[in-house]
Design a protein around this motif. Sequence first.
Motif, short mmCIF file in Angstrom:
data_model
loop_
_atom_site.label_atom_id
_atom_site.label_comp_id
_atom_site.label_asym_id
_atom_site.label_seq_id
_atom_site.Cartn_x
_atom_site.Cartn_y
_atom_site.Cartn_z
N LEU A 1 52.69 -35.43 14.94
CA LEU A 1 53.31 -34.20 14.43
C LEU A 1 54.82 -34.32 14.52
O LEU A 1 55.34 -34.89 15.48
N TRP B 1 57.87 -31.57 14.34
CA TRP B 1 58.04 -30.10 14.39
C TRP B 1 59.53 -29.77 14.28
O TRP B 1 60.34 -30.34 15.00
N TYR C 1 56.19 -27.18 10.42
CA TYR C 1 55.83 -28.60 10.47
C TYR C 1 56.59 -29.37 9.39
O TYR C 1 56.63 -28.97 8.24
N LYS D 1 52.44 -33.43 9.57
CA LYS D 1 51.26 -33.18 10.38
C LYS D 1 50.15 -34.09 9.87
O LYS D 1 49.55 -33.83 8.84
#
Length: 922
Positions: A358, A360, A367, A370
Motif C-alpha cells: 500500500l 498512502w 490510497y 493498493k
Amino acid sequence: MKFAYRFSNLLGTVYRCGNLNFTCDGNSVISPVGNRVTVFDLKNNRSDTLPLATKYNIKCVGLSPDGRLAIIVDEGGDALLVSLVCRSVLHHFHFKGSVHSISFSPDGRKFVVTKGNIAQMYHAPGKKREFNAFVLDKTYFGPYDETTCIDWTDDSKCFVVGSKDMSTWVFGAERWDNLIYYALGGHKDAIVACFFESNSLDLYSLSQDGALCVWQCDTPPEGLKPKAPRGWKADLLQREKEEEEEEEDEEEGNRETTIRGKAMPAEQEKAGKVKYSRLAKYFLNKEGDFNNLTAAAYHKKIHLLVTGFASGVFHLHELPEFNLIHSLSISDQRVASVAINSSGDWIAFGCSGLGQLLVWEWQSESYVLKQQGHFNSMVSLAYSPDGQYIVTGGDDGKVKVWNTLSGFCFVTFTEHSSGVTGVTFTATGYVIVTSSLDGTVRAFDLHRYRNFRTFTSPRPTQFSCVAVDSSGEIVSAGAQDSFEIFVWSMQTGRLLDVLSGHEGPISGLCFNPMKSILASASWDKTVRLWDMFDSWRTKETLALTSDALAVTFRPDGAELAVATLNSQITFWDPENAVQMGSIEGRHDLKTGRKELDKITAKHSAKGKAFTTLCYSADGQNILAGGMSKFVCLYHVREQILVKRFELSCNLSLDAMEEFLNRRKMTEFGNLALIDQDAGEENGVAVPLPGVRKGDMSSRHFKPEIRVTSLRFSPTGRCWAATSTEGLLIFSLDAQMLFDPFELDTSVTPGRIREALRQREFTRAILMAFRLNERKLAQEVLEAVPQDEIDVVSASLPELYVEKVLEFLAASFEVSRHLEFYLIWTQKLLMSHGQRLKSRAGQLLPVVQFLQKGLQRHLDDVSKLCDWNRYNIQYALAISKQRGVKRTLEPLDTEEDTDTSDDDSLHLLRTAAEEEEEEGMLA
C-alpha cells in the motif's frame, strides 16, 4: 530470434518480505518480491521487475543517496551490487552470515551492515571500475544479541545501531576524541528502530513493546573533535611540523613545538565526553502484549513518525511533542515494512502475510497504490483475445485481472467461497468464466465489474475445469467427484445437458476453435470428443496409455495434444481419431529433490508429469510445464525439445536442487524434519484444524516449486506462467538482436537512403526489411508521402506484407504517428486482404498483435472524446439555462471602452464562479 523469450515482468505478487524503499524523486517504490526486485512507478502507473535474481529470498535492500546504486542482500548473506540506471549487476559479494539491515551514509561514501551482534562499515563502491567494490573499513562490537536497525546522522559523522538485547549503540563513523561509542538502555524489549534528529545527535529509539524513548545529546555535531593520532603516525606528523617550523624560524619554532606538545594532553583532559540524557518516554501500544511494534519510519524534515504493528494498525505521530495525527488499520496481518518518500507525502506499507503493498497519502487520507497478490498459490490463467489483460485464479478463491502494459491488478472478484480451478475469456474479451471447488461456475462482466451469471449443478459437486466455445454461448465444466460434464447456456443460465461416460475425475476441457466440438480428458485413460450440435453424443473416444492430465486444441483446430501421467505428450488427429506422434518428456522435466524425500530426484521424477499444455500462436510449437522449475518448448512436427526455460533459481523454495546437502543429514536423520522455523517469520504457517489464532500448534513448510498453468499471448510475442513465484511473463527481446532476412552484399544503409533520395520507395522498403533494423525501417516508412502510400503498399510482395504489418503493430505501442500508421495498415489490408486469407492461420498472431495496439488506442481516445463531449454538453446546457445574451455596442470614448471591458470581465468572472459552484454541487 523466434525463441528468444526472456523474463520481462513478474505480476501476481507485489511484496514478499524485506524492506521497502522510495527512490530519490519519491515517485517510485522498490519492493522485494521473493528473490526478485520490482519497481512500482507511481507517477506513470507502471510496474517493472529488474532482470536479476538472488539465490534466496531477499532480506534487505540498501539504496544509495543519489539513487543510482542498490545493494540487495538475500537470506544466505549473498549481496548483489546493482545499477538501477542500466538495470544490471555490477558486483557479487558474500557477507559470510545473515544480514539484518543495510544503510548508506548520507554522503554516499560508506555503508553499514548489521550482521549477528556486530556492525560492519564498508567503503561504498565508487563510480570507477574496481576489482573489489566492497572494502571493509571497521567492525564495531558492543551489543550482546542480534543487531536490528541502523540510522545515520545528516553529516555522516555518526550512526546508531539497535539490538535485540534492548540496548541502542551510538558509534562514530570516524575517530572522534569525545565519542568512541555510547550505549543507551531504558527499554524492556528488543529495539525495532532508532532515528537521529535532523542536524543533531539527539535520537529516538523504539522497542517491540511500543515504547519510544527521546534522547538528548549535550554536544552538537560540530562539537565532535577528531582524535589525535598515536604511535608512528603521531611521530611522523610531529616530525613534519618541526621541519616546517625550522625553515621559518629555528629557535622560536622549537620553543612553540615544545609548548604545544605539553599543552595537548591538558586540553584533552578538559574536553568533555559526549553525554546523553533521556528527556521523555512514551508508549505507542495501547492493546497489550498481542500487538507488538513491527516496523517504523521517521521523516526528519517534517518530524513525522510512522509506526506499524502486528495487528495491522499504523499510527502517525508528530515528534518531539508526540502528537497523534491519525491511526488506521490496513488489515489483520502484521505490518512488515514502512517507508516514507523524500517529500513526506506518501507512506508505503508492506504486509508479508497477505502479500500486500500500500502507498498512502496521509494528508488527503487516500490510497496512491493498493495492490495485493493471491494469498495462496495461483492455479490458472488466461489471456484476453487482444492480449491486453490476464486473468488469474487462486486457491484463495479470488479472481484477479491484470493489465499487461502497466503490470497492475485493476479488479478483483471475491464471489467464490473456495479455490478457483479454471479461468477463461469469451471470444469478445469482455466476459470471464471461472470454475471453483465451491460447486459454482461464475461469469463476470468486465464492463460493469459484476458477477452476472452463476451456473450450478442439480446436486453439489466440485468443478475442476471450465471451457467456453468460440461463440461464447455454451459453457461447460467438468466435475471431480461425479465424473460428469455439465453444459449451460450463457444467455439463459439454464443447464442444457449433463454428459456422462467418463469413469474418473475430469482433468481438462477444451473446445475446438473452429467447430463446436468439446474434448474432455479424464483420469480413466481416455479423451472423449463430444459434438455440441448433434444431441451432445460422444463423437470419438481416444484411448490413452495412462491417466490424462491436460488437453488442448491447436489454434486451427486440426490437432489435439494430451499430457498423460507417464510424462508423455501425445498428438491426435481429432477428425480421424488417429495418433500422429508423441513426445517423451520425463528427462526434460528435471524435477528437484525435496528436503524430506527418501529417494533421489532421478527416481522421484518417475511420478512427475506435465500438468499444463499450450500451443504457440502459430501452432508449430507447444509449451509444457508441471511439478518442476522448468518449462519445456517443443517443436510439434519434429517432436524435439527446442528450448527449456528456468522459471526460478530461488533456493528458499523446495524441490529446487537435484542433490541434497549432506551437511543436513545427521545420524539422527534429516535436519529438515526438525521444525526449527516454527517460531520464525520465514516459511508458511499452516494452523491445524480447529486451532485458534495465536496457538503454537501451527506447522511451517517451504513452498514447493511448480508450474500450474501456461498460456501463450494471442499476439505470439510473449507467454505467461503461474508458478509458486507468481505470474511470470516471458517476452521476445528483439531490441539488440541482428536478424536479417535474405540479406546479400548489395543491401546497405547507404543504398537504402540513396533509394529514398531517388523516390524509389518500394525498393527502399524491401531493402530495409531485408536488413531488418527497426530504426532504418521506421525512417523508410515515415519518408513515404501520404498520397503515395496506396501505390507503394499495393506494389509490395506478399512475403513482405506480413513483416510490414508486424512492424506496424509494434509501432502502435510506442509511436505518436497514429494516423499515419493507421493509413498504412488500412491500405495494406485492403490491397492484400484476399491473398492473405490463404495463410490466415500463420497471420493470426500478427493480426491479433495489430488488434491489441489498436484496441488500446481506441480505449484511450474514446475515453477522452467522451469526456470532451460531456464537457461541451454541460457547457451548452448551462448557457441555455441562464439565457445569457451579450450584445456588443459601438463605443465612442476610451473611458467607455475601459469601463465596458471591466464590466464584461466582471460578468465573465461571476459566471465562471457560478459555474464552479454548480460543478462542485453536482
